[in-house]
Design a protein around this motif. Structure first.
Motif, PDB file in Angstrom:
ATOM      1  N   ASN B 254       1.016  -1.118   0.026  1.00 58.06           N
ATOM      2  CA  ASN B 254      -0.043   0.112  -0.056  1.00 58.06           C
ATOM      3  C   ASN B 254       0.887   1.164  -0.005  1.00 58.06           C
ATOM      4  O   ASN B 254       1.568   1.318   1.039  1.00 58.06           O
ATOM      5  CB  ASN B 254      -0.689  -0.025   1.196  1.00 58.06           C
ATOM      6  N   GLU B 256       0.531   4.179   0.315  1.00 58.35           N
ATOM      7  CA  GLU B 256       0.265   5.272   1.328  1.00 58.35           C
ATOM      8  C   GLU B 256       0.628   4.845   2.754  1.00 58.35           C
ATOM      9  O   GLU B 256       1.123   5.708   3.503  1.00 58.35           O
ATOM     10  CB  GLU B 256      -1.063   5.662   1.363  1.00 58.35           C
ATOM     11  N   VAL B 257       0.606   3.479   3.000  1.00 58.57           N
ATOM     12  CA  VAL B 257       0.471   3.070   4.371  1.00 58.57           C
ATOM     13  C   VAL B 257       1.969   2.223   4.581  1.00 58.57           C
ATOM     14  O   VAL B 257       3.010   3.015   4.827  1.00 58.57           O
ATOM     15  CB  VAL B 257      -0.682   1.991   4.767  1.00 58.57           C
ATOM     16  N   SER B 363       0.296  10.260   6.284  1.00 62.98           N
ATOM     17  CA  SER B 363       0.395   8.643   6.052  1.00 62.98           C
ATOM     18  C   SER B 363       1.948   8.455   6.253  1.00 62.98           C
ATOM     19  O   SER B 363       2.589   9.286   6.360  1.00 62.98           O
ATOM     20  CB  SER B 363      -0.153   8.462   4.695  1.00 62.98           C
ATOM     21  N   HIS B 365       3.829   6.974   4.305  1.00 67.91           N
ATOM     22  CA  HIS B 365       4.625   7.598   3.098  1.00 67.91           C
ATOM     23  C   HIS B 365       4.683   8.951   3.150  1.00 67.91           C
ATOM     24  O   HIS B 365       6.059   9.433   2.969  1.00 67.91           O
ATOM     25  CB  HIS B 365       3.677   7.253   2.028  1.00 67.91           C
ATOM     26  N   GLU B 366       3.910   9.815   3.917  1.00 71.95           N
ATOM     27  CA  GLU B 366       4.126  11.280   3.919  1.00 71.95           C
ATOM     28  C   GLU B 366       5.394  11.368   5.096  1.00 71.95           C
ATOM     29  O   GLU B 366       6.054  12.283   4.871  1.00 71.95           O
ATOM     30  CB  GLU B 366       2.750  11.971   4.214  1.00 71.95           C
ATOM     31  N   GLU B 623      -4.187   7.267  11.803  1.00 75.23           N
ATOM     32  CA  GLU B 623      -4.124   8.439  10.630  1.00 75.23           C
ATOM     33  C   GLU B 623      -5.638   8.784  10.434  1.00 75.23           C
ATOM     34  O   GLU B 623      -5.963   9.576   9.551  1.00 75.23           O
ATOM     35  CB  GLU B 623      -3.259   7.944   9.356  1.00 75.23           C
ATOM     36  N   ARG B 625      -7.324   6.337   8.740  1.00 76.83           N
ATOM     37  CA  ARG B 625      -7.662   5.936   7.570  1.00 76.83           C
ATOM     38  C   ARG B 625      -8.567   4.629   8.109  1.00 76.83           C
ATOM     39  O   ARG B 625      -7.998   3.719   8.677  1.00 76.83           O
ATOM     40  CB  ARG B 625      -6.556   5.495   6.812  1.00 76.83           C
ATOM     41  N   ALA B 769       1.267   4.546  -6.393  1.00 77.73           N
ATOM     42  CA  ALA B 769      -0.208   3.818  -6.071  1.00 77.73           C
ATOM     43  C   ALA B 769      -0.467   2.741  -6.507  1.00 77.73           C
ATOM     44  O   ALA B 769       0.034   2.533  -7.891  1.00 77.73           O
ATOM     45  CB  ALA B 769      -1.279   4.798  -6.063  1.00 77.73           C
ATOM     46  N   ASP B 774      -4.340   3.714  -4.016  1.00 84.27           N
ATOM     47  CA  ASP B 774      -4.212   2.711  -2.759  1.00 84.27           C
ATOM     48  C   ASP B 774      -5.550   2.785  -1.947  1.00 84.27           C
ATOM     49  O   ASP B 774      -6.428   3.526  -1.817  1.00 84.27           O
ATOM     50  CB  ASP B 774      -2.999   3.247  -1.903  1.00 84.27           C
ATOM     51  N   ARG B 778      -9.492   7.961   4.183  1.00 84.21           N
ATOM     52  CA  ARG B 778      -9.101   8.848   5.184  1.00 84.21           C
ATOM     53  C   ARG B 778     -10.512   9.493   5.751  1.00 84.21           C
ATOM     54  O   ARG B 778     -11.150  10.148   5.181  1.00 84.21           O
ATOM     55  CB  ARG B 778      -8.084  10.065   4.795  1.00 84.21           C
TER      56      ARG B 778
END
Ligand SMILES: Cc1cc2nc3c(=O)[nH]c(=O)nc-3n(C[C@H](O)[C@H](O)[C@H](O)COP(=O)(O)O)c2cc1C
Ligand code: SF4
Ligand code: FES
Lengths: 424, 906, 154
Positions: B254, B256-257, B363, B365-366, B623, B625, B769, B774, B778
């Protein structure tokens, strides 16, 4: 005939005062006091000095890639690893005139504004280590090294690093890793060491012979340097010959002497009872040249045109009583052992090559083995492997397959070594 | 964008990438080994060779490694070129010279990147006729098997373990064709992310040891997309089953995660599903003879509900659906949040900060892209492991961007970037009472009592302009630290502040909020990440409910006499004495759970619940999510989703709030109606009636074997495959063969790509993604225009109280989590229970010495534990390993007083 | 445990380099100088002083062929087995050494006096064949002089 590099070689070597008495450290004075760093680089570029470490890249050009506007340390390294089998030229300079190297390093370091410098010396050169250590100390004491050299703003430190084995340490990026205390595996280029080298800082690595030339070029100029040579590649070169010749040794001669002159005159021709069959012109990782190449001019272009490389300029002669298969096997054994183990073709391909040669030499060769050897020779070529070790290793093999093919075939046909050799 | 020509066809591609990534993204099958999207390129394996041509007229070209070549406008390359193809085949040939060819007995077989690449390059004939070298293997502990003879020396393992995850105890030894990857001495791998080696290794050197103990080939498992239950981060997983037990957990990509990775708690903590302590059948107490039927037991439960005054206790480790169903069953007014009051306060505060505050929570990823990180009171490796891994990457950001610019290289040129960066690290500040594994990366760490550290953080927020009173009384060193942190925060473009439950001190979170809000007010774009205790803590909090301690009051007052407890061991939530009293007061205790635990022991009626592997559900990570996990297989016996039990009981009891709800979609719909904040959960994944080309999506690979025979010892006629009424997935190998929508990918497979590396076929951009985005939604976004007042109440300075110590928790990745401790390898890594750590001087003052027993009281209840000295604890602070199985629960933090120091040692 | 003098020497090297790790090879050399070889304990000690893990140190140590990770004799014979010495007959030297010492490459004589190792080119190819015993280089060798050479080392 002028022999700028070797004229003052003595054993034991000249001490600092003696070296100064024959004109030593004049170039350092001249460069640091009267020239700017770019002027030094420009002069070296103009001289067309090409690296003596094997690849023959223009030294001035290499220096010009060092960014001059970055902050932080920069480094200069003298590559004194000399582990290429058949090569023994740098040892002569290191043991015979260490101050010449140190002066060359000071001037070169000044040109790139390096703050620290290293001599990377191979483990086995015990005598050289002593002499260099002594000479560095003398240079510090005389103010040629350390803070504010000769009263200028320029400061430079110098260290001697002795290695702990591994041919790979001679490859300049692997050398840098080793100097950082790491495994001597090579680095990808780009980025080149000139931009990101030792500890990620701009770094120049030059061969001992290259650096030893710098004081002379600064003292006498580019035109003088050019005039020493028989060819467009300027200067003199230290050539060497080993093998079954009458007078094995090394000599400083104008760049571009012929192979014949080297072997027949300087090395005194083949020993009684031995005939010349071929020669590795510049160390273990160069292609064989044979009888027909006797008149090849030994400069970068001349040897290249004959299908080999000038390399280190130290030749190993193959005679008619040494089995070429055994000879090449010995080389490939060396290369397989010295592979760093990083990239696949080299790590796995070289041992395979070695085993094939072993089988052939032991009388267990198969017909298809020659094709396998030939395919390795191309597959392990430049660009296919991570660094130049494996391509270098393939040069003697591919040329042996060309020039001594009969020998290989006879081994396989007769299922034994016709020379009565066996591997050991 | 750039135009490149691949085999004379023009493509428009993104700049800045390498040619290998580009080819893969365009769907071209180009083999590789050493490159990994998260690890970058080093050019070691030489497998990804292509031809590169100077220009249109260059017919010869040069072989180059695609992973090492950047995209250049108008570059002309060939993948099909015969020389390049021949070279690639030979690379396999070389790798095979020493490979043992033991696929038949290798755990990797069938999901092996080396097998795939061998087939892809067409290497099928062995020219090598000499002997192979052999190695001795090492015992690497309970998680990974080691079989060095299979090694192809791609160096990925050390690059992941050392460079990416910060491990110290794995390396490469020796040289030439003797290089060896392992430990200096055999022994358990120490890094918390070691399990990823099984996925990172392209062949069978490092394989999952827990899988080995119940081995099943990749093609023989039934899979479902799942979500890790190990902590609050919600990493995506793939769970595989055969013969009614979970065999393996792998990472489900994933972008983002969790990206490509998982922590070892998440990967290996699944054995509870297969535990002998599982509850398989309903039970009623006092003991009822025989196994009660589901119908009968549902009727019993319905009776109890109808006749009694029931309250429900939810659970942060149960799905939203199950919590919601219970809430509806008993009525929202009778629903209690099944967290300790501390956890509840903490989670509620986190929710409020994230929901009403103006700052975005990132996330994972961020997080990796943050260029400055401040950690307040958290030991992330132990409370939110993958967040620690993300911070490790974030710390590289600033020096990496610097290096990239000065040296003119791309980010994926991994070795060159690391060389140019040297040991430089971006700004990371850690304020925590204990040393943490991330300390080695930090510019500054500060230790001390939580209140004192929180005060520093408040002072930082004040200095940044938070409208709060100045924090007075800091010493010079602390003021200097405040200044340093403020400078770093202001200099950063994407600063990140992380806090959470790890110290049990809310002041940290408030200060974290203040800091980021103040930065936001200055026009910056800060990020704020808060950990919460469990996989669905935040979801449960969004659903809402009463405090757990008020449940006791209700029972005491006689306003309730029946407890319905959802997937929750209350003995982990509250003081034993309180829970004991609750059970004493309750006439009926209905427990719906999957493992026998002290709470289940007190039940008068037990219903067997499905774990994540036997149930569908939605959970909400830290998060905000929301993510869906899917049932992997249909359990034997009477195990089913907790929510399904509640629907059945409600129907029987005639409770209208759940009327007519039958399946997952129904309950999701009902939930979004009842709780508007959860509305977008409906869009998480396609509904049960979704079909692709008219077919369901199979959970089993189409090579699944033995279906007709595997149960023949029980019944010779092959049973009808179970039906899935809740989702578009089927429990069979039949169905749609193509690529499912991202939330429904049960396993990654693509023709020719049998290993996990097939993920690249599912991504819209390599390392980006998944196709269609993904999975996950959120539920919380920063309230950009919202204004929420700063938290003004900085704590008072901590002063050790004579005769008392302040007891705080220490969390452990292996040990603090309830369920993962059922995996023996995890339990083996857990610390001792019943141990309190004290500053040696405190220890001395209490007349105790290391190893002696002490008694202390909390709310008049006595506890007995051993004490140990610990030099890094400040005076007056004591620490207790939190959540360790077997230990009695002490609510922490807590001010305690030792009443009796005994002298005998343990 | 490192001796005080080993420690001091290593500290001295650490001061020369920008990061501690960079002194790794030097530290290994120092330990080897004092003990002839580097044991597992030596690896751990070097790791401690350089703030590295034993794995990291051993990764470096095992890469280089002149860091000895097994006990060696009091004297190390490095016989050049590279190309010029091959042509000039190092194999005869090898045979003779094996005869005299009764050991193969990589082995140590039972009395702990000699360890025999092959070594790539010693850079003295014009005086091949050659070998080194400890610090001493011997050139232009023939098998019959070996016995006298070995006799110098006790
Ligand atoms: C495997 C390998 C070994 C090398 N060994 C040496 C060496 O021992 N000495 C040396 O000067 N150059 C050696 N080189 C060449 C260096 O990489 C580098 O090109 C040289 O030191 C540059 O110096 P120059 O420009 O003065 O020639 C080696 C190269 C390779 C690929
Ligand atoms: S080295 Fe590149 S060259 Fe190679 S695969 Fe590895 S992936 Fe590529
Ligand atoms: S080959 Fe032996 S000294 Fe060079």
């Amino acid at each position: 005939m002028e022999r700028p590099l070797t004229q003052h070689i003595t054993f034991p070597p000249l001490g600092l005062r003696q070296y100064e008495a024959v004109g030593g450290y004049q170039a350092a004075r001249k460069a640091i006091r009267h020239m700017t760093p770019p002027e030094v680089t420009a002069l070296v570029k103009e001289s067309n000095l090409k690296g003596r470490g094997g690849a023959g890249f223009s030294t001035g050009m290499k220096w010009s890639f060092v960014p001059m506007d970055v902050s932080g340390p920069k480094y200069l390294v003298a590559n004194a690893d000399e582990m290429e089998p058949g090569t023994f030229k740098d040892r002569w300079l290191l043991e015979g005139n260490p101050h010449q190297l140190i002066e060359g390093m000071i001037v070169s370091a000044f040109a790139i504004q390096a703050t620290e410098s290293f001599v990377f010396l191979r483990w086995a050169y015990k005598a050289a280590a002593e002499e260099i250590r002594k000479a560095i100390q003398e240079a510090y004491d005389a103010g040629y090294l350390g803070k504010n050299i000769l009263g200028s703003d320029y400061s430079l430190d110098m260290h001697l690093h002795t290695g702990v084995g591994r041919y790979m340490c001679g490859e300049e990026t692997a050398l840098l890793n080793s100097l950082e205390g790491k495994r001597a595996t090579p680095r990808a280029k780009p980025p080149f060491p000139q931009v990101s080298g030792l500890f990620g800082k701009p770094t120049i690595v030059n061969n001992v012979e290259t650096l030893s030339y710098i004081p002379h070029i600064v003292n006498k100029g580019a035109a003088w340097f050019q005039s020493l040579s028989h060819t467009a590649d300027g200067g003199t070169k230290i050539y060497g010959v080993s093998g079954k010749v009458n007078k094995p040794g090394a000599w400083e001669l104008p760049m571009g002497v012929t192979m014949r002159e080297l072997i027949e005159e300087h090395a005194g021709g083949m020993k009684n009872g031995y005939r010349f069959r071929g020669v590795l012109p510049g160390g273990a990782s160069t292609d064989f040249l044979v009888e027909e190449h006797m008149d090849v001019k030994m400069d970068f272009a001349g040897v290249a045109a004959a299908g080999s490389r000038l390399g280190t300029g130290t030749m190993v002669v193959l005679d008619d009583q040494t089995c070429p298969v055994g000879f090449v096997h010995n080389l490939e054994h060396f290369f397989a052992q010295e592979s760093c183990g990083f990239c696949t073709p080299c790590r796995e391909g070289l041992p395979w090559t070695e085993k094939l040669l072993w089988a052939i030499e032991q009388g267990q060769g198969r017909e298809e083995d020659l094709a396998l050897l030939a395919s390795h020779a191309t597959l392990l070529g430049p660009g296919n492997t991570f660094c130049a070790l494996a391509p270098g290793a393939m040069e003697p093999l591919q040329s042996a397959l060309k020039y001594f093919r009969d020998d290989f075939e006879r081994h396989i046909k007769e299922q034994k070594c016709p020379y009565g050799d066996h591997i050991h | 964008m750039a135009t490149i020509y691949i085999d004379n066809k023009a493509y428009t591609v993104k700049d800045g990438r390498n040619l290998l990534e580009v080819c893969l993204q365009l769907g071209i099958n180009l083999p590789y080994f050493c490159w990994h999207p998260s690890l970058g390129s080093v050019g070691a394996c030489r497998q990804c060779a292509i031809k590169v041509f100077k220009d249109e007229d260059d017919k010869k070209g040069r072989i180059m490694m695609s992973c090492m070549e950047p995209v250049r406008d108008n570059v002309r390359i060939s993948v099909d070129d015969s020389e390049a193809a021949a070279f690639r085949e030979h690379v396999i040939g070389w790798l095979m010279t020493n490979h043992p060819h033991d696929c038949a007995v290798c755990d990797e077989g069938g999901s092996c990147h080396l097998q795939d690449m061998t087939v892809m390059t067409g290497h099928s004939y062995r020219d090598y006729r000499f002997t192979k070298r052999t190695y001795r293997n090492q015992d690497l502990g309970p998680f990974l098997n080691h079989e060095m003879n299979r090694c192809i020396q791609c160096y990925r393992c050390v690059r992941f373990y050392k460079d990416y995850a910060g491990g110290k105890d794995l390396d490469v030894f020796a040289a030439h064709n003797h290089v060896y990857f392992g430990r200096q001495q055999p022994g358990r791998l120490e890094n918390e992310f070691s399990g990823n080696l099984a996925e990172v290794c392209p062949t069978g050197v490092f394989t999952d040891k827990t899988l080995k103990s119940h081995y099943t080939r990749k093609w023989d498992m039934t899979y479902a997309p799942s979500v890790c239950q190990g902590c609050s981060l919600g990493c995506n997983t793939v769970a595989g089953e055969r013969y009614g037990s979970i065999r393996q957990i792998t990472s489900r990509y994933n972008g983002e995660v969790n990206g490509y990775f998982l922590c070892d708690r998440g990967r290996y903590g699944y054995e509870f599903v297969n535990s002998p302590q599982r509850i398989h059948q309903p039970a009623i107490r006092p003991h009822h003879n025989g196994t009660p039927s589901s119908d009968w037991i549902v009727a019993q439960a319905a009776d109890k509900l109808r006749n009694g005054k029931a309250i429900g206790i939810g659970s942060p480790r149960a799905s939203l659906e199950s919590n919601f169903a219970l809430r509806q069953l008993v009525g929202a007014d009778h629903f209690y949040i099944g967290m300790s009051d501390m956890e509840h306060d903490h989670t509620a505060l986190a929710l409020k900060i994230l929901r009403d505050g103006p700052v975005r929570t990132p996330s994972l990823h961020e997080v990796e892209k943050a260029d400055m990180v401040l950690i307040l009171g958290e030991d992330l490796t132990n409370t939110a492991p993958m967040l620690a891994l993300a911070v490790r990457q974030a710390v590289r950001q600033e020096p990496m961007q610097d290096a990239i610019q000065t040296v003119h290289i791309a980010e994926w040129q991994d070795a060159a970037v690391r060389e140019a960066m040297q040991d430089k690290k971006g700004p990371l500040f850690i304020l925590h009472t204990f040393p943490t594994k991330l300390d080695e990366l930090a510019a500054r760490t500060q230790r001390g009592a939580p209140d004192n550290l929180a005060r520093i953080a408040f002072a930082v927020s004040h200095a940044l302009g938070a409208e709060i009173p100045a924090v007075n009384g800091l010493n010079d060193e602390e003021r200097e630290l405040v200044k340093e942190i403020v400078q770093a925060l202001e200099a950063a473009e994407r600063p990140l502040v992380i806090s959470g439950y790890g110290s049990g001190n809310d002041a940290y979170m408030k200060a974290a909020a203040n800091i980021t809000w103040a930065l936001h007010k200055k026009g910056k774009q800060p990020m704020l990440s808060l950990t919460v205790p469990e996989c669905n803590s935040l979801g449960l909090e969004m659903l809402g409910g009463h405090r757990l301690d008020s449940a006791l009051d209700v029972l005491r007052h006689g306003d309730a006499d029946t407890l319905v407890i959802l997937e929750n061991d209350l003995y982990r939530r509250a003081d034993k004495h309180i829970v004991d009293e609750m059970f004493r007061l309750a006439k009926e205790v209905i427990v719906v759970d999957h493992l026998y635990n002290p709470t289940a022991e007190r039940a008068t009626l037990i219903l067997p619940a499905g774990t994540f592997a036997e149930a569908d559900g939605t959970i909400v990570n830290n998060e905000g999510r929301a993510q869906r996990y899917y049932q992997v297989y249909v359990p034997k016996d009477q195990v089913q989703e907790s929510w399904r039990w509640f629907l059945q009981i409600a129907e029987k009891a005639g409770i209208p709030r759940l009327n007519g709800l039958q399946n997952l979609d129904d309950i999701v719909w009902a939930m979004t109606v009842a709780v508007p904040a959860l509305e977008s959960i409906q869009e998480l994944a396609p509904a049960a009636d979704f079909r692709m080309a008219g077919q369901k999506i199979p959970r089993e690979p189409h090579r699944y074997s033995g279906r007709t025979a595997m149960l023949a010892n029980e019944n010779v006629s092959e049973p009808k495959p179970p039906e899935d009424v809740d989702t578009p997935l089927s429990f069979t190998m039949e169905g749609f063969r193509g690529e499912p929508p991202a939330p429904l990918i049960p396993f990654f497979w693509s023709p020719g790509w049998n290993s996990v590396q097939s993920v690249n076929k599912f991504q819209s951009e390599i390392g980006g993604a998944l196709h269609g985005g993904d999975p996950g939604k959120r539920l919380l976004e920063a309230h950009v225009n919202g204004r929420i007042p700063f938290f003004t109440e900085a704590p008072e300075p901590f002063v050790p109280m004579p005769g008392h110590v302040h007891l705080m928790p220490i969390y452990h990745i292996f040990g603090s989590d309830e369920l993962s401790m059922h995996t023996s390898g995890i339990a083996g890594g857990a610390p001792e229970p019943f141990v309190i750590y004290l500053n040696p001087e405190d220890l001395h003052q209490w007349g105790a010495s290391p190893g002696t027993w002490v008694n202390f009281e909390v709310d008049d209840h006595p506890y007995t534990m051993a004490v140990e000295a610990n030099n890094w604890l400040p005076r007056g602070i004591a620490a207790l390993n939190a959540g360790i199985r077997g230990a009695e629960v002490v609510d922490m933090p807590q001010c305690i007083r030792f009443s009796n120091v005994r002298t005998e040692t343990i | 445990m490192l001796t005080t003098s080993e420690k001091e020497q290593i500290e001295q090297e650490i001061r020369q380099v920008p990061v501690k790790k960079a002194a790794c090879i030097e530290a290994l050399k120092i330990v080897q100088q004092h003990r002839r070889w580097v044991s597992d304990e030596g690896i751990r000690d070097v790791a401690d002083i350089l703030e590295m893990s034993p794995e990291e140190v051993d990764s470096v140590a095992t890469f280089y062929n002149l860091i000895f990770r097994q006990p060696v004799g009091r004297h190390i014979i490095l016989l050049c087995d590279s190309i010029s010495c091959y042509v000039m007959g190092f194999r005869d030297l090898h045979r003779q050494l094996v005869n005299l010492l009764g050991i193969q490459y990589g082995q140590t004589t039972p009395d702990g006096r000699f360890t025999l190792l092959p070594n790539p080119c010693l850079g003295t190819c014009d005086h091949a064949p050659a070998l080194m015993v400890d610090q001493d280089l011997y050139r232009d060798l023939a098998p019959d002089v070996l016995e006298n050479i070995l006799a110098k080392y006790t």
